[in-house]
Write a protein that holds these residues in place. Structure first.
Motif, short mmCIF file in Angstrom:
data_model
loop_
_atom_site.label_atom_id
_atom_site.label_comp_id
_atom_site.label_asym_id
_atom_site.label_seq_id
_atom_site.Cartn_x
_atom_site.Cartn_y
_atom_site.Cartn_z
N VAL A 1 51.37 33.27 46.37
CA VAL A 1 50.09 32.60 46.56
C VAL A 1 49.07 33.53 47.20
CG1 VAL A 1 48.95 30.78 47.92
CG2 VAL A 1 51.06 30.27 46.64
N THR A 2 49.48 34.20 48.28
CA THR A 2 48.55 35.07 49.01
C THR A 2 48.10 36.24 48.14
OG1 THR A 2 49.65 34.49 51.08
CG2 THR A 2 48.28 36.47 51.09
N THR A 3 49.00 36.79 47.33
CA THR A 3 48.64 37.89 46.44
C THR A 3 47.55 37.47 45.47
OG1 THR A 3 50.86 38.86 46.61
CG2 THR A 3 49.53 39.50 44.71
N LEU A 4 47.69 36.27 44.89
CA LEU A 4 46.67 35.77 43.97
C LEU A 4 45.33 35.58 44.68
CD1 LEU A 4 48.80 33.14 42.03
CD2 LEU A 4 47.68 35.14 41.01
N ILE A 5 45.35 34.93 45.83
CA ILE A 5 44.10 34.63 46.52
C ILE A 5 43.39 35.90 46.95
CG2 ILE A 5 43.13 33.60 48.62
CD1 ILE A 5 43.81 31.60 46.40
N ARG A 6 44.12 36.89 47.43
CA ARG A 6 43.48 38.16 47.79
C ARG A 6 42.88 38.84 46.56
NH1 ARG A 6 48.23 40.30 51.83
NH2 ARG A 6 47.72 38.96 53.60
N GLY A 7 43.59 38.72 45.43
CA GLY A 7 43.05 39.27 44.19
C GLY A 7 41.76 38.59 43.78
N PHE A 8 41.73 37.25 43.92
CA PHE A 8 40.51 36.53 43.59
C PHE A 8 39.35 37.02 44.47
CE2 PHE A 8 43.21 32.50 42.58
CZ PHE A 8 43.70 33.11 41.43
N GLY A 9 39.64 37.23 45.74
CA GLY A 9 38.61 37.71 46.65
C GLY A 9 38.08 39.07 46.25
N ASP A 10 38.97 39.94 45.80
CA ASP A 10 38.54 41.28 45.36
C ASP A 10 37.63 41.17 44.14
OD1 ASP A 10 39.98 42.43 47.39
OD2 ASP A 10 41.69 42.98 46.13
N VAL A 11 37.99 40.28 43.22
CA VAL A 11 37.15 40.09 42.03
C VAL A 11 35.78 39.53 42.43
CG1 VAL A 11 36.89 38.77 39.88
CG2 VAL A 11 39.08 39.82 40.45
N ARG A 12 35.75 38.62 43.39
CA ARG A 12 34.47 38.09 43.84
C ARG A 12 33.58 39.21 44.38
NH1 ARG A 12 32.51 33.99 48.73
NH2 ARG A 12 30.33 34.47 48.32
N VAL A 13 34.15 40.08 45.19
CA VAL A 13 33.36 41.16 45.78
C VAL A 13 32.81 42.08 44.69
CG1 VAL A 13 33.50 43.22 47.23
CG2 VAL A 13 34.53 41.09 48.01
N MET A 14 33.59 42.30 43.64
CA MET A 14 33.17 43.23 42.58
C MET A 14 32.19 42.60 41.59
SD MET A 14 34.49 46.20 43.02
CE MET A 14 34.24 46.90 41.42
#
Length: 304
Positions: free
Chosen positions: A230-243
């Protein structure tokens, strides 16, 4: 407008006749993947021609697993789709059925469908992420599908997850034993259904991700492993948001839409710093997302 849409997966092949965006007829069959591209193409043609009224279709729209570039398809997993390396699927289908053909990656097609007909309606931009056997994604920015000439784009599952500790707490070493090295510590290697099933079987289970999710209520190791996914996915989503600036993520797939898994995603998303926080929505088109998305994309491209 009448369109025949096909959804080509490694295990299942679907075909549907859509009239004014409504599915009138459909047919489904196991994909003859082990027999190679020529056999699968033959199968696709048969499914199209078995649809009542297919002759009225103006175009064909295909949502295909793998990397799509210029109407050519290359499988990301050749053990599942042997022989699928730079296969000219668009050209061959068009020749065989006598209609123009558009080919999209299946996650791109599902993203487009959810953006315009499903959970993403009303959003200017969004990312669709399916968490099932693997982790696939498509991104719609300002109403337009993100694409590239090479077919390499929005490959969210292949983002490298690093060592899992980015200042928000370290993961348990024992939870990463299901072969982060196999796939290079990617998001898919840590959060996909195949990885969760491997972990479950290694620890005595006979089921897949659903069994792990059930275990997590009373088993510390299972809890830690599930939370890592779960945490891996959410952190990935956050990275995509920043980009990209995308703040809304639509979740699909058998694992992603498991009620407990989705609840955990929501809780974890709310716990992120503002800069990385995304809003989550559950996909609503289900298995038809790719069919609808490919058909709508084809219709709109034709009208330009």
């Amino acid at each position: 407008m009448t369109i025949v849409a096909l959804d080509l997966g490694g295990t299942k092949l679907s075909a549907a006749l859509l009239v004014d965006r409504t599915i009138r007829h459909r047919t489904v069959a196991p994909t003859a993947a082990r027999q190679g591209p020529a056999a699968v193409t033959d199968q696709m043609v048969r499914l199209v021609q078995d649809l009542p009224g297919w002759e009225q279709a103006e175009r064909l729209a295909v949502a295909a697993t793998g990397r799509v570039h210029g109407g050519r398809v290359s499988a990301l997993n050749l053990s599942t789709m042997p022989g699928w390396t730079d296969v000219p699927l668009q050209e061959e289908l068009s020749r065989r059925v006598g209609r123009p053909v558009t080919v999209l990656n299946d996650a791109d097609a599902a993203a487009y469908g959810e953006a315009h007909l499903g959970a993403g309606q009303g959003l200017a931009s969004m990312m669709f992420v399916t968490v099932s056997t693997g982790v696939g994604a498509g991104i719609v920015l300002n109403g337009q599908l993100l694409q590239s000439a090479s077919g390499v784009h929005a490959d969210f599952g292949y983002l490298r997850a690093g060592n899992g500790s980015s200042g928000h707490g370290d993961r348990e070493d024992e939870t990463v034993e299901d072969g982060a090295g196999e796939d290079g510590n990617t998001i898919e290697a840590l959060s996909g259904g195949r990885a969760l099933e491997r972990w479950t079987r290694r620890h005595g289970g006979t089921g897949g991700a659903a069994q792990l999710i059930g275990w997590a209520a009373g088993d510390a190791r299972a809890e830690a492993r599930l939370q890592l996914a779960v945490t891996t996915l959410i952190r990935g989503f956050g990275d995509v948001r920043v980009m990209t600036g995308v703040e809304d993520v639509v979740i699909g797939g058998s694992v992603g839409l498991n009620p407990e898994f989705f609840r955990r995603l929501e809780v974890c998303a709310l716990d992120q710093p503002d800069l990385y926080r995304v809003r989550l929505r559950a996909a609503v088109l289900g298995a038809d997302a790719g069919l609808h998305g490919a058909a709508l994309f084809t219709q709109r491209e034709r009208s330009r």
